[in-house]
Design an enzyme around this catalytic site. Structure first.
Site, mmCIF file in Angstrom:
data_model
loop_
_atom_site.group_PDB
_atom_site.id
_atom_site.type_symbol
_atom_site.label_atom_id
_atom_site.label_comp_id
_atom_site.label_asym_id
_atom_site.label_seq_id
_atom_site.Cartn_x
_atom_site.Cartn_y
_atom_site.Cartn_z
ATOM 1 N N CYS A 70 0.853 -1.192 0.000
ATOM 2 C CA CYS A 70 0.000 0.000 0.000
ATOM 3 C C CYS A 70 0.890 1.243 0.000
ATOM 4 C CB CYS A 70 -0.905 0.004 1.233
ATOM 5 S SG CYS A 70 -1.966 1.466 1.316
ATOM 6 N N HIS A 98 -3.332 -4.490 -10.472
ATOM 7 C CA HIS A 98 -4.018 -3.278 -10.943
ATOM 8 C C HIS A 98 -4.467 -3.476 -12.386
ATOM 9 C CE1 HIS A 98 -3.006 -0.661 -7.521
ATOM 10 N NE2 HIS A 98 -1.956 -1.447 -7.421
ATOM 11 N N GLU A 111 -10.742 0.501 -5.335
ATOM 12 C CA GLU A 111 -9.734 -0.384 -4.759
ATOM 13 C C GLU A 111 -10.287 -1.756 -4.379
ATOM 14 O OE1 GLU A 111 -6.990 0.667 -1.774
ATOM 15 O OE2 GLU A 111 -6.790 2.739 -2.448
ATOM 16 N N CYS A 164 -4.620 6.332 -4.337
ATOM 17 C CA CYS A 164 -4.044 4.980 -4.310
ATOM 18 C C CYS A 164 -2.609 5.096 -4.817
ATOM 19 C CB CYS A 164 -4.864 4.049 -5.188
ATOM 20 S SG CYS A 164 -4.254 2.357 -5.227
ATOM 21 N N GLY A 183 -1.643 2.337 -7.171
ATOM 22 C CA GLY A 183 -2.433 2.568 -8.380
ATOM 23 C C GLY A 183 -1.853 3.680 -9.234
HETATM 24 N N1 LIG Z 1 -6.667 -2.081 -1.604
HETATM 25 C C1 LIG Z 1 -5.320 -2.385 -2.079
HETATM 26 C C2 LIG Z 1 -4.301 -2.104 -0.966
HETATM 27 C C3 LIG Z 1 -4.133 -0.620 -0.710
HETATM 28 C C4 LIG Z 1 -3.524 0.063 -1.897
HETATM 29 C C5 LIG Z 1 -3.667 1.577 -1.921
HETATM 30 N N2 LIG Z 1 -4.404 2.159 -0.821
HETATM 31 C C6 LIG Z 1 -2.323 2.251 -2.075
HETATM 32 O O1 LIG Z 1 -2.153 3.390 -1.598
HETATM 33 O O2 LIG Z 1 -1.444 1.653 -2.741
HETATM 34 C C7 LIG Z 1 -5.204 -3.856 -2.468
HETATM 35 O O3 LIG Z 1 -5.987 -4.680 -1.968
HETATM 36 O O4 LIG Z 1 -4.289 -4.163 -3.270
#
Ligand SMILES: N[C@H](CCC[C@H](N)C(=O)O)C(=O)O
Length: 280
Positions: free
Chosen positions: A74, A165, A214, A223, A226
Site C-alpha cells: 500500500c 491493478h 480499490e 491509491c 495505483g
Molecule cells: N486495496 C489495495 C491495498 C491498498 C492500496 C492503496 N491504498 C495504495 O495506496 O497503494 C489492495 O488490496 O491491493
C-alpha cells in the site's frame, strides 16, 4: 490498544504498532479490521495497518483492507508508517527499509523543522507478465487488451506493484460509472486474486487524472500503488512519459518510472489523531 489515525491524500488508515504492544490473544484479524474500519460503528478507515518486527528491515508493514482482506502493498500507507516511525516510533532515520509482502520498500523522508513534510518511496519494479499480475490467460504482458463485460468491450492494461491493478484509459474520468464498473472489474473472473481498478484520463504526457476503485476497499481518494501502475501503463501504451503528475480526488502524487526500472512515488502523509481502544 493504542492506535494512530493517518492518511495519504485522504486514503486513510488506522496504524497499530505491534513492536510496542501485543496483539490480543485469539483476536480474529479480518473481523477486527472490518469492525475498526467501519465508518459508523468503528474508527473508520480504508484499512488497518499493523507494524510488526522484521529480521530483514526496520519493520514489517501488514495491510488489511476495510473488508478484512490482506493486501501485499500500500503506497499511501507506507508513507504514513515512515512518518509515524520517524516522529513517534523512535526510528529517526531519513532513509528507512520497510518490509512488505511485496518486498522491502525504501522510503526517503523530507524533514522540515523536525517534521516529515513529504516522503519519496522507492516502490520497486512493476511485474508485467500475466501470471505475475496474477491474471488467467496466455503468457506475455497485458497491454491494451480487450475485456468483455456485460456485452461491452473495455481495453485494459494490467500491472502488479506487488498488488494487482487493472488500468483503463478513458476520455473523461468524471463520466465513468465508478460504482457500477468498479466492483465488476474488481471481481472479474480473469483476476484470481481480484484487482484494483484505475480509470485514467490523460491530460498531457506528464499529467493524468485518475479515479480509483480499490480491491477490498472500494472507492478511495487516492491509491499510491495505483498511481504507479497508471504511469507504467501510460508508458507501455505510449500515452505518457516516465515522470508524471498524477491527479487523484484527494490530491497529487508525483510518480517517476526510473531508467533503472524502479518506480518512485512522492507525496504527503498526515497524522489526524491518536487514541486507545479497549481490548474487548
Ligand atoms: N486495496 C489495495 C491495498 C491498498 C492500496 C492503496 N491504498 C495504495 O495506496 O497503494 C489492495 O488490496 O491491493
Amino acid at each position: 490498544m493504542e492506535f494512530f489515525k493517518m492518511h495519504g491524500l485522504g486514503n486513510d488508515f488506522i496504524l497499530m504498532d505491534l513492536t510496542k504492544q501485543e496483539w490480543p490473544e485469539g483476536r480474529n484479524l479480518p473481523e477486527y479490521a472490518r469492525r475498526l474500519c467501519h465508518r459508523h460503528r468503528g474508527i473508520g478507515a480504508d484499512g488497518l495497518v499493523l507494524i510488526r518486527p522484521s529480521p530483514n528491515a526496520d519493520v514489517f508493514m501488514q495491510i488489511i483492507n476495510s473488508d478484512g482482506t490482506e493486501a501485499e502493498m500500500c503506497g499511501n500507507a507506507i508513507r504514513c508508517v515512515a512518518k509515524y516511525l520517524y516522529e513517534r516510533g523512535g526510528i529517526e532515520k531519513e532513509v528507512m527499509h520497510i518490509e512488505t509482502r511485496a518486498g522491502v520498500m525504501i522510503p526517503r523522508l523530507v524533514v522540515e523543522e523536525g517534521r516529515v513534510a513529504a516522503v519519496q518511496v522507492n516502490m520497486g519494479t512493476p511485474r508485467l507478465e500475466r501470471e505475475e499480475i496474477p491474471m488467467i490467460g496466455p503468457g506475455g504482458m497485458v497491454i491494451n487488451e480487450p475485456l468483455v463485460l456485460e456485452g461491452q468491450t473495455f481495453y485494459i492494461t494490467a500491472v502488479s506493484m506487488g498488488n494487482p491493478h487493472c488500468v483503463l484509459f478513458v476520455p473523461d474520468v468524471e463520466q465513468v460509472d465508478l460504482y457500477g464498473l468498479g466492483p465488476k472489474l474488481e471481481n472479474y473472473p480473469s483476476f484470481p486474486r481480484k484487482t484494483n481498478v484505475e480509470f485514467v484520463q490523460v491530460l498531457s504526457r506528464n499529467e493524468v487524472k485518475v479515479r480509483v476503485w480499490e480491491r477490498g476497499a472500494g472507492p478511495t481518494l487516492a491509491c499510491g500503488t495505483g498511481a504507479c501502475a497508471t504511469v507504467v501503463a501510460g508508458v507501455l501504451n505510449n500515452l505518457t512519459g516516465r515522470k508524471v503528475m498524477v491527479h487523484l480526488p484527494g490530491g497529487i502524487l508525483d510518480i517517476e518510472w526510473g531508467e533503472d526500472g524502479h518506480l518512485f512515488m512522492t507525496g504527503p502523509a498526515e497524522e489526524v489523531f491518536c487514541g486507545h481502544i479497549p481490548c474487548i
